[in-house]
Design an enzyme around this catalytic site. Structure first.
Site, mmCIF file in Angstrom:
data_model
loop_
_atom_site.group_PDB
_atom_site.id
_atom_site.type_symbol
_atom_site.label_atom_id
_atom_site.label_comp_id
_atom_site.label_asym_id
_atom_site.label_seq_id
_atom_site.Cartn_x
_atom_site.Cartn_y
_atom_site.Cartn_z
ATOM 1 N N LYS A 26 61.360 -53.944 24.421
ATOM 2 C CA LYS A 26 59.927 -53.668 24.481
ATOM 3 C C LYS A 26 59.178 -54.777 25.218
ATOM 4 C CE LYS A 26 57.332 -53.740 20.688
ATOM 5 N NZ LYS A 26 56.503 -53.377 19.505
ATOM 6 N N SER A 27 59.461 -56.024 24.893
ATOM 7 C CA SER A 27 58.755 -57.138 25.523
ATOM 8 C C SER A 27 59.011 -57.178 27.026
ATOM 9 C CB SER A 27 59.191 -58.466 24.886
ATOM 10 O OG SER A 27 58.831 -58.516 23.527
ATOM 11 N N ARG A 127 44.352 -57.470 14.024
ATOM 12 C CA ARG A 127 45.174 -58.636 14.355
ATOM 13 C C ARG A 127 44.350 -59.725 15.049
ATOM 14 N NH1 ARG A 127 50.904 -56.599 16.551
ATOM 15 N NH2 ARG A 127 51.390 -58.801 16.192
ATOM 16 N N GLN A 174 53.182 -64.673 23.322
ATOM 17 C CA GLN A 174 52.074 -63.865 23.826
ATOM 18 C C GLN A 174 50.921 -64.750 24.293
ATOM 19 O OE1 GLN A 174 51.129 -61.116 20.689
ATOM 20 N NE2 GLN A 174 53.079 -60.034 20.838
ATOM 21 N N ASP A 320 60.473 -61.440 14.584
ATOM 22 C CA ASP A 320 60.427 -59.986 14.409
ATOM 23 C C ASP A 320 61.619 -59.447 13.628
ATOM 24 O OD1 ASP A 320 57.993 -59.523 15.660
ATOM 25 O OD2 ASP A 320 58.904 -59.375 17.645
ATOM 26 N N LYS A 347 51.429 -59.911 11.284
ATOM 27 C CA LYS A 347 52.078 -58.968 12.189
ATOM 28 C C LYS A 347 51.459 -57.589 11.948
ATOM 29 C CE LYS A 347 55.185 -60.558 14.528
ATOM 30 N NZ LYS A 347 55.035 -61.120 15.881
ATOM 31 N N ARG A 351 54.142 -58.792 6.564
ATOM 32 C CA ARG A 351 55.559 -58.453 6.375
ATOM 33 C C ARG A 351 56.198 -59.196 5.213
ATOM 34 N NH1 ARG A 351 57.158 -57.789 12.789
ATOM 35 N NH2 ARG A 351 56.440 -55.615 12.945
ATOM 36 N N ARG A 392 58.924 -51.934 11.748
ATOM 37 C CA ARG A 392 60.059 -52.774 11.344
ATOM 38 C C ARG A 392 60.287 -52.737 9.831
ATOM 39 N NH1 ARG A 392 61.226 -54.492 16.267
ATOM 40 N NH2 ARG A 392 59.573 -55.339 17.599
#
Length: 440
Positions: A26-27, A127, A174, A320, A347, A351, A392
């Site tokens: 994905k990244s 976020r 990021q 992650d 996140k 999480r 996730r």
């Protein structure tokens, strides 16, 4: 059934077997589309992740005037417009659930001549974004957030950016990438120094697109005014997606799987080190390089795991993968201790809280702390798990169900499609006991 359903029922299946093709990273997919759009010429991207997050990023660049062809689900042909060729969009730019997309786009759009607005879904809209808008403001950017620092982001174009030497208070690829993207447009040099090394996807890929960038673990530097050259990119399989099958094969007796051409960026693979510390049997075969990224096939065999203290130095390299690690810890003998992982609380969901609460629901003893948890290995019972719309968390409890004494119902799994479309189908084929159903 596809992953775009409302809940799963996970229960013991068979030993996991087979050679599995995990969807593209994905990244890397986000960055491949972005950098190809800014390049001079036409780039072909193979192995592109056909997930909701990455489709959102591609759709945004289409709104910015970039022509993107889709010959197949996993392929994109991007007709780059050059660093100065993006066009003013009509309406807001919707990043969906993609924090990577929003934060990197903030850096890129801050340097454009036009105004723009970045919005996201309910989860992304909660976020924190000041970690990105702060350093961009130091460069001369003007970006407005909500009063609490959350999206939407209102980006004021036409600003003259200047390079900075940014010492980041957070270890975030990021944030680093957003500053470097803005630095491409800034006068002078821009550098980023991190408290801990983070993933260097942007640095590796910018180099592949012809940008002169100096980088080493924990730092990166480039000068403004450079152009990007079109290049073809082969996206490796996503390590974070592979993580769920790595853990599942490690804890389900008699399992052996091969995960093909998985990206092994050294700043991404902390989970492998953590699992090996716990006694996992994981070997790497057929090493290669795709688009500047190291890749290899991973062969994973079942092995009895033992609890361990997870070194804090590994945390940024597996941020992650902690939901999957928590499940591995439940299958281990003894205690597994995680510290230094407060970033997990901001996140797609909190999480730490989501995993601790969910595992307790299944009868596992978990002692939660502000920046981690102690997981006591033991048996996994039955229960109903709320994933909080976090892909996730949902996939982690699908693994937990493979060791359940009964069954585990995982609610709210539609967001799995953001990162791993077809997860349930691939899992079923490998031997998971997993049923997907519409919620009534």
């Amino acid at each position: 059934m596809s992953s775009n359903t409302h809940h799963w029922i996970a229960r013991r299946g068979t030993a996991l077997q087979g050679s599995l093709a995990i969807p593209g990273d994905k990244s890397v997919s986000h960055r491949a589309v972005m950098f190809a759009a800014l390049a001079d010429g036409v780039s072909q991207i193979d192995g592109f992740l056909e997930g909701e997050d990455t489709r959102s990023t591609a759709a945004i660049f289409a709104k910015l005037g970039v022509r993107i062809e889709t010959p197949s689900a996993s392929q994109r042909i991007v007709h780059g417009v050059g660093v100065d060729g993006l066009q003013p969009p009509t309406g807001a730019l919707d990043c969906g659930n993609a924090g990577t997309g929003m934060r990197l786009l903030a850096g890129l759009l801050a340097a454009q001549r036009f105004d723009s607005v970045l919005v996201g879904d309910e989860s992304l809209s909660k976020r924190p974004m000041r970690r990105v808008t702060g350093p961009l403001a130091q460069m001369g950017a003007r970006i407005d957030t909500q009063d609490d620092g959350t999206p939407p982001l209102r980006v004021h174009g036409g600003q003259a950016l200047h390079g900075i030497d940014f010492v980041s208070p957070v270890a975030s690829a990021q944030v680093k990438s957003a500053v470097l993207l803005a630095g491409l447009y800034a006068q002078g040099e821009t550098s980023v120094t991190e408290p801990h090394p983070t993933r260097d996807y942007s640095e590796r890929m910018l180099s592949a697109f012809g940008v002169d960038i100096d980088f080493s673990p924990g730092s990166a530097r480039l000068r403004g005014g450079q152009r990007l050259r079109a290049t073809d990119i082969a996206v490796p399989a996503d390590f974070s997606s592979a993580a769920f099958f790595i853990v599942a094969a490690s804890i389900v007796p008699d399992s052996e799987v091969v995960l093909r051409a998985v990206g092994l960026n050294p700043r991404r693979t902390g989970l492998l080190a953590a699992l090996r510390l716990m006694g996992a049997d994981i070997s790497e075969e057929n090493h290669a390089e795709h688009g500047g990224e190291p890749v290899a096939d991973l062969r994973v065999r079942y092995a009895p795991l033992r609890g361990a203290q997870i070194p804090e130095a590994l945390v940024p390299d597996m941020i992650d993968e902690f939901p999957a690690l928590f499940v591995a810890a439940t299958a281990a003998s003894g205690q597994t201790v995680v510290t230094g992982a407060a970033e997990l609380r901001v996140k797609e969901s909190d999480r730490l809280a989501a995993m601790a609460t969910g595992l307790r629901t299944l009868g596992v003893q978990v002692d939660e702390t502000p920046d981690g948890a102690t997981i006591h290995g033991g048996s996994i019972g039955s229960g109903v798990i709320e994933s909080h719309g976090d892909h996730r968390i949902a996939m982690a409890f699908a693994i937990a169900g493979q060791l359940s004494s009964g069954s585990v119902r995982v609610n709210d799994v539609a967001n799995v499609a953001t990162s791993f479309p077809g997860f349930d189908t691939l899992a079923q084929g490998a031997g998971f006991g997993l049923e997907a159903a519409e919620s009534g």
